[in-house]
Scaffold this motif. Structure first.
Motif, PDB file in Angstrom:
ATOM      1  N   SER A  23       0.820  -1.203   0.000  1.00 53.81           N
ATOM      2  CA  SER A  23       0.000   0.000   0.000  1.00 53.81           C
ATOM      3  C   SER A  23       0.861   1.264   0.000  1.00 53.81           C
ATOM      4  O   SER A  23       1.798   1.377   0.796  1.00 53.81           O
ATOM      5  CB  SER A  23      -0.924   0.030   1.219  1.00 53.81           C
ATOM      6  OG  SER A  23      -1.621   1.263   1.284  1.00 53.81           O
ATOM      7  N   TYR A  25      -0.332   4.100   0.868  1.00 58.33           N
ATOM      8  CA  TYR A  25      -1.052   5.021   1.751  1.00 58.33           C
ATOM      9  C   TYR A  25      -0.690   4.785   3.215  1.00 58.33           C
ATOM     10  O   TYR A  25      -0.409   3.668   3.626  1.00 58.33           O
ATOM     11  CB  TYR A  25      -2.567   4.859   1.568  1.00 58.33           C
ATOM     12  CG  TYR A  25      -3.004   4.939   0.125  1.00 58.33           C
ATOM     13  CD1 TYR A  25      -2.965   6.147  -0.560  1.00 58.33           C
ATOM     14  CD2 TYR A  25      -3.439   3.800  -0.554  1.00 58.33           C
ATOM     15  CE1 TYR A  25      -3.355   6.219  -1.890  1.00 58.33           C
ATOM     16  CE2 TYR A  25      -3.829   3.864  -1.876  1.00 58.33           C
ATOM     17  CZ  TYR A  25      -3.787   5.076  -2.546  1.00 58.33           C
ATOM     18  OH  TYR A  25      -4.165   5.143  -3.862  1.00 58.33           O
ATOM     19  N   ASP A  30      -4.302  10.907   7.132  1.00 54.76           N
ATOM     20  CA  ASP A  30      -3.587  11.637   6.089  1.00 54.76           C
ATOM     21  C   ASP A  30      -4.599  12.078   5.032  1.00 54.76           C
ATOM     22  O   ASP A  30      -5.668  11.481   4.875  1.00 54.76           O
ATOM     23  CB  ASP A  30      -2.512  10.754   5.452  1.00 54.76           C
ATOM     24  CG  ASP A  30      -1.417  11.565   4.779  1.00 54.76           C
ATOM     25  OD1 ASP A  30      -1.498  12.814   4.818  1.00 54.76           O
ATOM     26  OD2 ASP A  30      -0.489  10.962   4.224  1.00 54.76           O
ATOM     27  N   ASN A  32      -6.019  12.211   1.472  1.00 55.37           N
ATOM     28  CA  ASN A  32      -5.958  11.389   0.265  1.00 55.37           C
ATOM     29  C   ASN A  32      -6.462  12.212  -0.920  1.00 55.37           C
ATOM     30  O   ASN A  32      -7.635  12.611  -0.943  1.00 55.37           O
ATOM     31  CB  ASN A  32      -6.806  10.127   0.440  1.00 55.37           C
ATOM     32  CG  ASN A  32      -6.637   9.166  -0.717  1.00 55.37           C
ATOM     33  OD1 ASN A  32      -7.020   9.461  -1.837  1.00 55.37           O
ATOM     34  ND2 ASN A  32      -6.068   7.998  -0.450  1.00 55.37           N
TER      35      ASN A  32
END
Length: 231
Positions: A23, A25, A30, A32
């Motif tokens: 990932s 992310y 956070d 996106n």
């Protein structure tokens, strides 16, 4: 691709599968750019469907848990987050400010309920549970938000926390992952493997009739879709 509903042993699954994690992310809060909002590891299936990774040929799955234990475990999680998250590093000041406001709202509601489950849950509004965008620090959305769209299953695999070891093994087999020492790394916290295979919810004895009735109503779709017994 294993999605991570709140309070379904997602930390345990992530820990065991960490060697295979691709990932891009953050698991923590956070921003996106695809979703245009602050999220974390607990994105729902409709949110996943908006990411470029959803167009790949990933085998997708998610774990679910009986609504009674998810709600009580969420009650405990809210209190842990209030204690722990203010001191955690954030990617930017404005994201921290957003999360601190959310935690403040959660604290106020817990305090109004004297930090007692039944009093607190009586104060929880339906919109807090059904609307994922209002407070990304409120961990009580229906589990079927992670398994599909509009109650239609989209993931290829649905496992149950109540049979975590069996179902986790099944998921690993389907994706071709071998983890011979996976149980050494278990960190299931309140979803302890000591409760593996038990059909009676672990926390229901902590709930009064009003709370049980409210859970039955608000999480009716989860009971129906995942074949959990109502009490």
């Amino acid at each position: 691709m294993l999605l991570a509903p709140w309070k379904t042993a997602s930390s345990t699954a992530q820990l065991r599968l960490e060697p295979f994690n691709e990932s891009p992310y953050s698991r923590f809060y956070d921003y996106n750019p695809y979703l245009q909002r602050v999220v974390h590891q607990h994105i729902t299936y409709p949110e996943f469907a908006m990411l470029p990774e959803s167009r790949e040929t990933y085998f997708t799955g998610a774990f679910v848990r009986n609504p009674y234990d998810r709600v009580y475990s969420g009650f405990l999680q809210l209190q842990r987050d209030i204690q722990q998250q203010p001191s955690v590093p954030y990617p930017s000041a404005w994201i921290k400010a957003l999360v601190m406001r959310q935690l403040s709202d959660n604290f106020a509601q817990l305090a109004a309920g004297d930090f007692e489950f039944n009093k607190w849950f009586n104060l929880v509004e339906e919109y807090q549970i059904y609307d994922i965008g209002r407070n990304s620090s409120f961990p009580l959305h229906p589990a079927h938000y992670w398994t599909g769209i509009d109650r239609e299953q989209k993931v290829s695999f649905v496992g149950k926390v109540e049979y975590f070891e069996r179902d986790f093994d099944s998921f690993c087999e389907k994706v071709g992952v071998a983890l011979p020492d996976k149980r050494v790394n278990a960190n299931m916290t309140d979803s302890s493997s000591a409760y593996e295979g038990l059909d009676i919810p672990r926390y229901i004895h902590m709930m009064g009739p009003a709370a049980i009735s409210k859970i039955n109503t608000i999480f009716d779709a989860d009971f129906e879709l995942f074949k959990y017994k109502k009490y």
